[in-house]
Design a protein around this motif. Sequence first.
Motif, PDB file in Angstrom:
ATOM      1  N   ASP A  96      -5.843  -4.470  -2.096  1.00  0.00           N
ATOM      2  CA  ASP A  96      -5.251  -3.944  -0.899  1.00  0.00           C
ATOM      3  C   ASP A  96      -6.133  -4.275   0.210  1.00  0.00           C
ATOM      4  OD1 ASP A  96      -2.969  -2.744  -2.016  1.00  0.00           O
ATOM      5  OD2 ASP A  96      -4.244  -0.904  -2.746  1.00  0.00           O
ATOM      6  N   ARG A  97      -7.521  -4.213  -0.029  1.00  0.00           N
ATOM      7  CA  ARG A  97      -8.538  -4.761   0.909  1.00  0.00           C
ATOM      8  C   ARG A  97      -8.312  -6.077   1.419  1.00  0.00           C
ATOM      9  NH1 ARG A  97     -14.254  -1.875  -0.972  1.00  0.00           N
ATOM     10  NH2 ARG A  97     -12.954  -0.261  -2.078  1.00  0.00           N
ATOM     11  N   GLU A 123     -10.831   4.097  -0.340  1.00  0.00           N
ATOM     12  CA  GLU A 123      -9.679   4.546  -0.889  1.00  0.00           C
ATOM     13  C   GLU A 123      -9.016   3.569  -1.027  1.00  0.00           C
ATOM     14  OE1 GLU A 123      -9.323   7.604  -1.983  1.00  0.00           O
ATOM     15  OE2 GLU A 123     -10.897   8.843  -0.814  1.00  0.00           O
ATOM     16  N   MET A 124      -9.307   2.327  -1.020  1.00  0.00           N
ATOM     17  CA  MET A 124      -8.230   1.158  -1.140  1.00  0.00           C
ATOM     18  C   MET A 124      -8.726   0.423  -2.506  1.00  0.00           C
ATOM     19  SD  MET A 124      -7.948   0.151   2.676  1.00  0.00           S
ATOM     20  CE  MET A 124      -7.025  -1.250   2.697  1.00  0.00           C
ATOM     21  N   LEU A 158       0.823  -1.015   0.187  1.00  0.00           N
ATOM     22  CA  LEU A 158      -0.040  -0.138   0.018  1.00  0.00           C
ATOM     23  C   LEU A 158       0.660   1.239   0.178  1.00  0.00           C
ATOM     24  CD1 LEU A 158      -2.683  -0.842   2.312  1.00  0.00           C
ATOM     25  CD2 LEU A 158      -3.082  -0.048   0.242  1.00  0.00           C
ATOM     26  N   ARG A 216      -4.931   6.323   0.778  1.00  0.00           N
ATOM     27  CA  ARG A 216      -5.212   5.649   2.348  1.00  0.00           C
ATOM     28  C   ARG A 216      -5.596   6.868   2.876  1.00  0.00           C
ATOM     29  NH1 ARG A 216      -1.015   1.990   5.192  1.00  0.00           N
ATOM     30  NH2 ARG A 216      -2.849   1.914   6.587  1.00  0.00           N
ATOM     31  N   LEU A 218      -3.855   4.660  -5.263  1.00  0.00           N
ATOM     32  CA  LEU A 218      -3.488   3.791  -4.110  1.00  0.00           C
ATOM     33  C   LEU A 218      -3.612   4.789  -2.745  1.00  0.00           C
ATOM     34  CD1 LEU A 218      -0.655   1.367  -5.198  1.00  0.00           C
ATOM     35  CD2 LEU A 218      -3.138   0.950  -4.725  1.00  0.00           C
ATOM     36  N   GLU A 231      -9.496   2.012   8.535  1.00  0.00           N
ATOM     37  CA  GLU A 231      -9.018   2.458   7.423  1.00  0.00           C
ATOM     38  C   GLU A 231     -10.207   2.894   6.282  1.00  0.00           C
ATOM     39  OE1 GLU A 231      -5.206   1.055   5.682  1.00  0.00           O
ATOM     40  OE2 GLU A 231      -5.742  -0.807   6.996  1.00  0.00           O
TER      41      GLU A 231
END
Length: 334
Positions: free
Chosen positions: A161-162, A156-157, A8, A52, A50, A152
């Motif tokens: 990435d999740r 925004e992921m 990330l 966060r 990417l 988080e």
Amino acid sequence: MASAPPSLSTARPPTAVSLHHSRRCALAPLPSCRIQPSSHGSLPALRSGLLRSAPIVSRCAVVRAALSTADRAATPAESRGDKELLLEVKGLTAVIAETGQEILKGVDLTICEGEVHAIMGKNGSGKSTFAKVLVGHPDYEVTGGSMIFKGENLLEMEPEDRSLAGLFMSFQSPIEIPGVSNADFLNMAYNARRRKLNQPELSPIEFWAYVYPKLDLLNMKADFLNRNVNEGFSGGERKRNEILQLAVLGAELAILDEIDSGLDVDALQDVAKAVNGLLTPKNSVLMITHYLRLLEFIEPRYIHVMDNGKIVKTGDISIAKTLEKEGFKAISEI
């Protein structure tokens, strides 16, 4: 199912949010804290970059405003103790990306560590769409609300990435991946997760020692690892393979979308035994199902009924028993 993307980005979005300093599910209600849709293009910020968010922290809500007085009695806040908040969804709305048809119309859900939840509802009520939106499926576009996982901002992921952050989804109809063995797939996925956690990767031999006991948990033979992912698998084998992936990855929140479909009683018992064996005080499960029988093997603490894109009822196992006996026509009487 996880892939092996780069780690990330640590970049933060251009806006900040006022934060609380505790993520414990406690009794005292706190002012709500909502992440607004990103300004990076009409929220396929789901798919943009990417980014966060800054850590978002909150407490498990005592009850969602959408629940009736009767539902409040079914989900007593005091029973949630001092658990950490895992997932908080507020006012989530989403449309089919291609057509703009609205499917989710204001979903509210709170899940704390160590909890098992189930969502039931008629076909077309939005259950599977909700699950797919949580993991970032590109067929859907979020138009409002917030989804906070482990502090988080999921909006925004990227989907991969999740997954690396600890979110897992088993699919109703897992796809085949020809030419990729289960052993290689699981090893790569697990090492991607270890990289995310700043842990050393496992060699193939080390990974074999790690995965072998998990085969026993699912009553699967070792040669299963040499077969290509889901290629030529029966429906039951595909579902077992999904749970094997969950066991290997050690996700904090497992979303099981109709994991009981296509399973005979023996296979269902094996899958349920494996899921129960994976439960700890730190991870949670969100099941989507039509049937009481799954809930008799994997017992949920909370059952939510979804209708027309919203969660309209929350309670205990008695809701599922009523639905099993009387159907969804009884929903207004629960």
